[in-house]
Design an enzyme around this catalytic site. Sequence first.
Site, PDB file in Angstrom:
ATOM      1  N   THR A  14       0.833  -1.214   0.000  1.00 22.38           N
ATOM      2  CA  THR A  14       0.000   0.000   0.000  1.00 22.38           C
ATOM      3  C   THR A  14       0.862   1.256   0.000  1.00 22.38           C
ATOM      4  O   THR A  14       0.693   2.151  -0.833  1.00 22.38           O
ATOM      5  CB  THR A  14      -0.888  -0.011   1.269  1.00 22.38           C
ATOM      6  OG1 THR A  14      -1.562  -1.259   1.313  1.00 22.38           O
ATOM      7  CG2 THR A  14      -1.899   1.103   1.257  1.00 22.38           C
ATOM      8  N   LYS A 106       8.762   0.940  12.183  1.00 24.61           N
ATOM      9  CA  LYS A 106       8.856   1.280  13.612  1.00 24.61           C
ATOM     10  C   LYS A 106       9.436   0.148  14.446  1.00 24.61           C
ATOM     11  O   LYS A 106      10.168   0.377  15.401  1.00 24.61           O
ATOM     12  CB  LYS A 106       7.487   1.698  14.155  1.00 24.61           C
ATOM     13  CG  LYS A 106       6.407   0.641  14.036  1.00 24.61           C
ATOM     14  CD  LYS A 106       5.133   1.173  13.433  1.00 24.61           C
ATOM     15  CE  LYS A 106       5.229   1.136  11.936  1.00 24.61           C
ATOM     16  NZ  LYS A 106       4.015   1.447  11.226  1.00 24.61           N
ATOM     17  N   GLU A 130      10.086   9.528   9.171  1.00 23.81           N
ATOM     18  CA  GLU A 130       8.858  10.275   9.491  1.00 23.81           C
ATOM     19  C   GLU A 130       7.619   9.378   9.430  1.00 23.81           C
ATOM     20  O   GLU A 130       6.676   9.541  10.210  1.00 23.81           O
ATOM     21  CB  GLU A 130       8.695  11.443   8.505  1.00 23.81           C
ATOM     22  CG  GLU A 130       7.562  12.382   8.827  1.00 23.81           C
ATOM     23  CD  GLU A 130       7.737  13.080  10.169  1.00 23.81           C
ATOM     24  OE1 GLU A 130       8.586  13.953  10.281  1.00 23.81           O
ATOM     25  OE2 GLU A 130       7.012  12.730  11.124  1.00 23.81           O
ATOM     26  N   GLY A 135       2.050   7.975  11.029  1.00 20.21           N
ATOM     27  CA  GLY A 135       1.803   8.098   9.578  1.00 20.21           C
ATOM     28  C   GLY A 135       2.103   9.477   9.014  1.00 20.21           C
ATOM     29  O   GLY A 135       3.253   9.920   9.005  1.00 20.21           O
ATOM     30  N   ILE A 137       1.376  12.459  10.098  1.00 21.94           N
ATOM     31  CA  ILE A 137       1.587  13.595  11.019  1.00 21.94           C
ATOM     32  C   ILE A 137       3.098  13.867  11.113  1.00 21.94           C
ATOM     33  O   ILE A 137       3.866  12.953  11.418  1.00 21.94           O
ATOM     34  CB  ILE A 137       1.036  13.273  12.430  1.00 21.94           C
ATOM     35  CG1 ILE A 137      -0.462  12.963  12.368  1.00 21.94           C
ATOM     36  CG2 ILE A 137       1.310  14.424  13.382  1.00 21.94           C
ATOM     37  CD1 ILE A 137      -1.058  12.541  13.713  1.00 21.94           C
ATOM     38  N   GLU A 191      -5.944  -5.806  10.986  1.00 19.62           N
ATOM     39  CA  GLU A 191      -5.153  -6.884  10.390  1.00 19.62           C
ATOM     40  C   GLU A 191      -5.789  -8.236  10.714  1.00 19.62           C
ATOM     41  O   GLU A 191      -6.458  -8.387  11.741  1.00 19.62           O
ATOM     42  CB  GLU A 191      -3.748  -6.896  11.005  1.00 19.62           C
ATOM     43  CG  GLU A 191      -2.997  -5.596  10.906  1.00 19.62           C
ATOM     44  CD  GLU A 191      -2.369  -5.385   9.542  1.00 19.62           C
ATOM     45  OE1 GLU A 191      -2.326  -6.352   8.754  1.00 19.62           O
ATOM     46  OE2 GLU A 191      -1.955  -4.258   9.264  1.00 19.62           O
ATOM     47  N   ASP A 202       2.287  -2.155  18.805  1.00 15.17           N
ATOM     48  CA  ASP A 202       2.535  -1.183  17.730  1.00 15.17           C
ATOM     49  C   ASP A 202       2.665   0.235  18.317  1.00 15.17           C
ATOM     50  O   ASP A 202       3.552   0.998  17.929  1.00 15.17           O
ATOM     51  CB  ASP A 202       1.379  -1.253  16.719  1.00 15.17           C
ATOM     52  CG  ASP A 202       1.508  -0.233  15.614  1.00 15.17           C
ATOM     53  OD1 ASP A 202       2.369  -0.421  14.742  1.00 15.17           O
ATOM     54  OD2 ASP A 202       0.770   0.773  15.629  1.00 15.17           O
ATOM     55  N   LYS A 206       6.064   2.866  18.345  1.00 16.61           N
ATOM     56  CA  LYS A 206       6.030   4.285  17.948  1.00 16.61           C
ATOM     57  C   LYS A 206       6.432   5.172  19.113  1.00 16.61           C
ATOM     58  O   LYS A 206       7.169   6.153  18.937  1.00 16.61           O
ATOM     59  CB  LYS A 206       4.628   4.631  17.442  1.00 16.61           C
ATOM     60  CG  LYS A 206       4.279   3.900  16.152  1.00 16.61           C
ATOM     61  CD  LYS A 206       2.801   3.986  15.835  1.00 16.61           C
ATOM     62  CE  LYS A 206       2.452   3.198  14.585  1.00 16.61           C
ATOM     63  NZ  LYS A 206       1.011   3.024  14.386  1.00 16.61           N
ATOM     64  N   GLY A 303      -2.328   4.270   6.104  1.00 15.53           N
ATOM     65  CA  GLY A 303      -2.966   4.368   4.793  1.00 15.53           C
ATOM     66  C   GLY A 303      -1.999   4.892   3.748  1.00 15.53           C
ATOM     67  O   GLY A 303      -0.946   5.452   4.063  1.00 15.53           O
TER      68      GLY A 303
END
Length: 428
Positions: A14, A106, A130, A135, A137, A191, A202, A206, A303
């Site tokens: 993606t 990450k 980044e 994502g 931001i 998922e 997750d 981060k 996304g």
Amino acid sequence: MSKPLRIAMAGLGTVGGGVAGLLLNADGELAERASRRLELVAVSARDRAKARAADVSRLEWHDDAVTLAACDADVVVELIGGAEGPARALVEAALKSGKHVVTANKALLAHHGAALAALAEESGVALKFEAAAAGGIPIVKALRESLIAYGIDAVRGILNGTCNYILTQMEATGRSFAAVLAEAQKLGFAEADPALDIGGGDTAHKLALLSSLAFGIVPSLDAIKTEGIAHITPEDIAFAREFGYRIKLLGMARRTPSGLDQRVQPAMVRAGTPLGDVEGVFNAVLADAGAAGPFFFEGRGAGEAPTASAVVSDLVDIARGAVGAAFGRPAARLKTLSGAPPARVSPYYLRFNVLDVPGVLAEIAGRLAEAAVSIESMIQRGRSPGEPVSIVMITHECSESDVARALKVIAGSDKVLAEPCMIPMEAG
Ligand code: HSE
């Protein structure tokens, strides 16, 4: 204009597909902003024959992603994922061979970030990420470069869109965690194996990156206390609403008198505050930047377009010659933290599932009093005597370890039917 920046990319899922589309269809605008063209020259993915929106047929193809490290490119973009395996091998090889690296990985950085940053410094190249936290931001750049004059006192964020979506849907529909998760999987919002998302892993990955940038520590999961959302019930969410709160899975890192407190846990966040009102799959970060004040960032944390946007912003930085330390300080200066975080001091929401029999309330209140935990308010909606009922209490500010000690004793009572639930309350 200088020579184009030559880019090799591993991973055409993606995000990779989005980055490829942006680079292959770029008009002059991106080149003007970067002061040179961004040229995708080589790619690697699992399946060469797969139909893709971006036409990669004229690019150099590598079946083995790790060989991209030796191709004729200036930058390697790693979008494979995973803390080990080809992702780690590619990033290490690329840095050693003097190529800049951009990654959205990450897990890789939470486990090996300091060592990879040191490799990048040795080779005089950039390691940028980044897209790895929140994502689209631009929070990595903000913490690495923008909010540095007064230091950071705290970073708190909603860093996992899947969890925020599930909690928002549970609130909107009154349905159970399991039912909402199953639906989210059917709709493709979660998922097939959601363990890393719902277990808080997750978010911890981060948070480890944001914490490193904010506080100058080695990215690591060792000192992050991590709890997921699977035990949150529709009842907890309804009680939260009654008290004027919403339940959010937060990644939090803050300076305290007893050291840096880093944790991932569901928290009651006051409704009507910036973090409390973040809905659905959105991510958000609240950074308290000392005298500069609090800064709030909200946007899409996953996304194709948001994540591709973050990757391209790193590429543009590299094209302009930005080769600073990956975590904002030389890797050798990052401090190592280990061990459990200091016990948190906060008001707590407590829920007990008990038998409605004489003395049960006195017993719970007594055990809390023995542990020096003071109750601020309480709700019990009686049904029939002798039947199961929930007792909900909000405590005054107290130490997590005192509450945990009391709950352990209370859980052993024959009138208590399930493990008590304990959720810290955040101001917002
Ligand atoms: N699975 C993550 C989320 C996105 O739900 O936010 C990638 O880290």
